[in-house]
Design an enzyme around this catalytic site. Structure first.
Site, short mmCIF file in Angstrom:
data_model
loop_
_atom_site.label_atom_id
_atom_site.label_comp_id
_atom_site.label_asym_id
_atom_site.label_seq_id
_atom_site.Cartn_x
_atom_site.Cartn_y
_atom_site.Cartn_z
N ARG A 235 0.75 -1.10 0.05
CA ARG A 235 -0.01 -0.07 -0.08
C ARG A 235 0.72 1.28 -0.11
NH1 ARG A 235 -3.33 -2.69 -1.53
NH2 ARG A 235 -5.59 -3.04 -0.83
N ASP A 259 3.60 0.06 -7.30
CA ASP A 259 2.64 -0.11 -8.00
C ASP A 259 1.34 0.53 -7.08
OD1 ASP A 259 0.62 -1.75 -9.75
OD2 ASP A 259 0.07 -2.79 -8.10
N GLU A 264 -2.79 7.78 -4.09
CA GLU A 264 -3.30 7.26 -5.44
C GLU A 264 -4.83 7.38 -5.89
OE1 GLU A 264 -2.01 3.03 -4.85
OE2 GLU A 264 -4.09 2.36 -5.02
N HIS A 296 -1.24 0.72 -9.40
CA HIS A 296 -1.93 -0.27 -8.59
C HIS A 296 -2.74 -1.72 -9.62
CE1 HIS A 296 -4.02 -1.04 -4.50
NE2 HIS A 296 -3.97 -2.24 -4.98
P1 NAI Z 1 -1.43 -11.50 4.36
O1 NAI Z 1 -2.36 -11.14 5.62
O2 NAI Z 1 -1.55 -13.07 4.00
O3 NAI Z 1 -0.04 -11.26 4.91
C1 NAI Z 1 0.29 -9.86 5.67
C2 NAI Z 1 1.76 -10.32 6.62
O4 NAI Z 1 1.82 -9.09 7.21
C3 NAI Z 1 1.11 -11.28 7.61
O5 NAI Z 1 1.96 -12.36 7.83
C4 NAI Z 1 1.20 -10.30 8.86
O6 NAI Z 1 1.72 -11.17 9.90
C5 NAI Z 1 2.21 -9.45 8.54
N1 NAI Z 1 1.94 -8.38 9.24
C6 NAI Z 1 1.10 -7.36 9.55
N2 NAI Z 1 1.33 -6.40 10.21
C7 NAI Z 1 2.67 -6.46 10.38
C8 NAI Z 1 3.69 -5.79 11.13
N3 NAI Z 1 3.40 -4.71 11.90
N4 NAI Z 1 4.83 -5.88 11.13
C9 NAI Z 1 5.43 -7.09 10.55
N5 NAI Z 1 4.49 -7.83 9.70
C10 NAI Z 1 3.14 -7.56 9.72
O7 NAI Z 1 -1.83 -10.52 3.31
P2 NAI Z 1 -1.34 -10.74 1.68
O8 NAI Z 1 -2.43 -11.49 1.04
O9 NAI Z 1 -0.07 -11.20 1.66
O10 NAI Z 1 -1.37 -9.22 1.21
C11 NAI Z 1 -0.47 -8.29 1.68
C12 NAI Z 1 -0.78 -6.76 1.27
O11 NAI Z 1 -0.55 -6.74 -0.12
C13 NAI Z 1 -2.38 -6.50 1.51
O12 NAI Z 1 -2.60 -6.16 2.78
C14 NAI Z 1 -2.74 -5.36 0.43
O13 NAI Z 1 -2.44 -3.92 0.91
C15 NAI Z 1 -1.49 -5.63 -0.61
N6 NAI Z 1 -2.08 -6.10 -1.92
C16 NAI Z 1 -1.86 -5.32 -2.82
C17 NAI Z 1 -2.24 -5.64 -4.28
C18 NAI Z 1 -2.06 -4.77 -5.56
O14 NAI Z 1 -2.88 -5.03 -6.45
N7 NAI Z 1 -0.90 -4.07 -5.49
C19 NAI Z 1 -3.27 -6.79 -4.31
C20 NAI Z 1 -3.37 -7.65 -3.20
C21 NAI Z 1 -2.90 -7.16 -1.92
#
Ligand code: NAI
Length: 338
Positions: A235, A259, A264, A296
């Site tokens: 993000r 991205d 944005e 994005h």
């Molecule tokens: P997920 O929930 O599977 O993984 C997120 C990880 O971050 C978890 O392992 C969690 O423990 C860790 N985490 C959370 N807060 C933390 C902190 N303060 N310090 C250290 N680790 C922390 O989520 P996923 O599916 O891997 O997605 C991650 C992010 O990617 C989403 O939240 C979203 O913002 C972004 N995203 C972007 C897309 C795009 O098109 N550019 C599409 C999909 C997701």
């Protein structure tokens, strides 16, 4: 069951109309983004289906409640744009599409890294103009480099594994360690300081939360290796854009591929090619030859769109039949604390 879609694009319509053949919901596609001013478009709807740049704050939620909305179905994985406390107070359930295709995002992050490092967009533009010079297009081998991955959830885990297959050493940080990744000898969990100090490339895969807001700031950048590359498909507000610009100007940062961008919502997903860009920070970022910005689009694959449509409409179906959505898809103030 009536669903009003906000910030609808043709690719959403294609995927959702096809999937809805199995469900038969009454869908109203709106191009407007959902915010306090557009919430009235949801009058008479049971569900609103929203995307990453809809602004679902307390005022907006109260208007949705008055309109009779009971479910906010986000057709994305992130939910930083929703005031969850306000939704809970209003008795509105909020659900997301977790992990619709972590491959789509992880593969795109790798694509950004390759494009930035090997200067593929510059080479493409040059050749289109019959400029076949190679000057200024020197990259570096990824093999043998150290890649730092912040966040080893669904996306970060796949990205880390792909980087191992490139022959990289991978340093990862997450508040929760992944047991599968710990078994891979090329991957090591470290603290953020070591990750910054030793990584040639850093890729961001944590969600945006109050804790991760501007996680890449002046202090973190000062700890990084000179010439570090930063990749952000997480993000925009994970990075303090002003600190990034300063790091690029001093050459502390060797390149950035983004991205996502903090502001944005005013720019991305729109054709502004005949307008004046009012965002000076983005305008500055776009002047660097070593910055690559995409709008994005990391999620945008056929598989991801199909999964998003299916999971979202399944959630609405569950909600229609039972008044609940499976807990793995519901986000709440409590689920964020877990
Ligand atoms: P997920 O929930 O599977 O993984 C997120 C990880 O971050 C978890 O392992 C969690 O423990 C860790 N985490 C959370 N807060 C933390 C902190 N303060 N310090 C250290 N680790 C922390 O989520 P996923 O599916 O891997 O997605 C991650 C992010 O990617 C989403 O939240 C979203 O913002 C972004 N995203 C972007 C897309 C795009 O098109 N550019 C599409 C999909 C997701």
């Amino acid at each position: 069951m009536k669903i009003v879609f906000f910030d609808t694009h043709q690719f959403d319509k294609n995927a959702f109309l096809k999937t809805n053949e199995q469900f038969g919901f009454n869908i109203d596609f709106q191009e407007a983004r959902l915010n306090n001013n557009t919430a009235q478009l949801a009058v008479g709807a049971d569900v609103v289906c929203c995307f990453v740049n809809d602004k679902i704050d307390e005022d907006c939620i109260n208007k949705l409640k008055s309109s009779g909305v009971k479910l906010i179905a986000l057709r994305c994985a992130g939910f930083n744009n929703v005031n969850l406390a306000a939704a809970q107070k209003a008795g509105i359930t909020v659900c997301i599409v977790p992990g619709y295709s972590p491959y789509a995002v992880a593969e795109f992050a790798v694509g950004l890294l390759l494009s930035l490092n090997r200067k593929i967009p510059r080479a493409y533009s040059r050749v289109r103009e019959l400029n076949f010079s190679l000057d200024g297009l020197v990259g570096f081998d990824l093999h043998g480099k150290t890649v730092g991955v912040l966040g080893t959830g669904k996306i970060g885990k796949i990205f880390a594994q792909i980087m191992v297959s490139f022959g990289c050493k991978v340093l990862v940080y997450d508040q929760r360690e992944d047991e599968d990744l710990k078994k891979i000898s090329a991957i090591k969990y470290v603290d953020t300081k070591k990750l910054c100090e030793e990584s040639d490339i850093i890729s961001l895969h944590v969600p945006l939360t109050p804790k991760t807001y501007h996680v890449i700031n002046d202090e973190m950048i000062s700890m990084m290796k000179d010439g570090v590359y930063i990749i952000n498909t997480g993000r925009g507000a994970l990075i303090d854009a002003k600190a990034l610009i300063e790091g690029l100007k001093t050459k502390k940062i060797g390149g950035a591929a983004l991205d996502v961008y903090e502001e944005e919502e005013n720019v991305f997903f729109q054709n502004l090619s005949d307008r004046i860009l009012e965002d000076d920070t983005l305008a500055r970022l776009l002047t660097f030859p070593n910055v690559l910005v995409t709008s994005h689009q990391a999620f945008l694959t056929q598989e991801a769109l199909q999964n998003i449509a299916r999971t979202t409409l399944e959630s609405v179906d569950e909600f229609t039949k039972t008044g609940l959505v499976a807990s793995s898809k519901v986000v709440s103030v409590e689920s964020c604390l877990r």
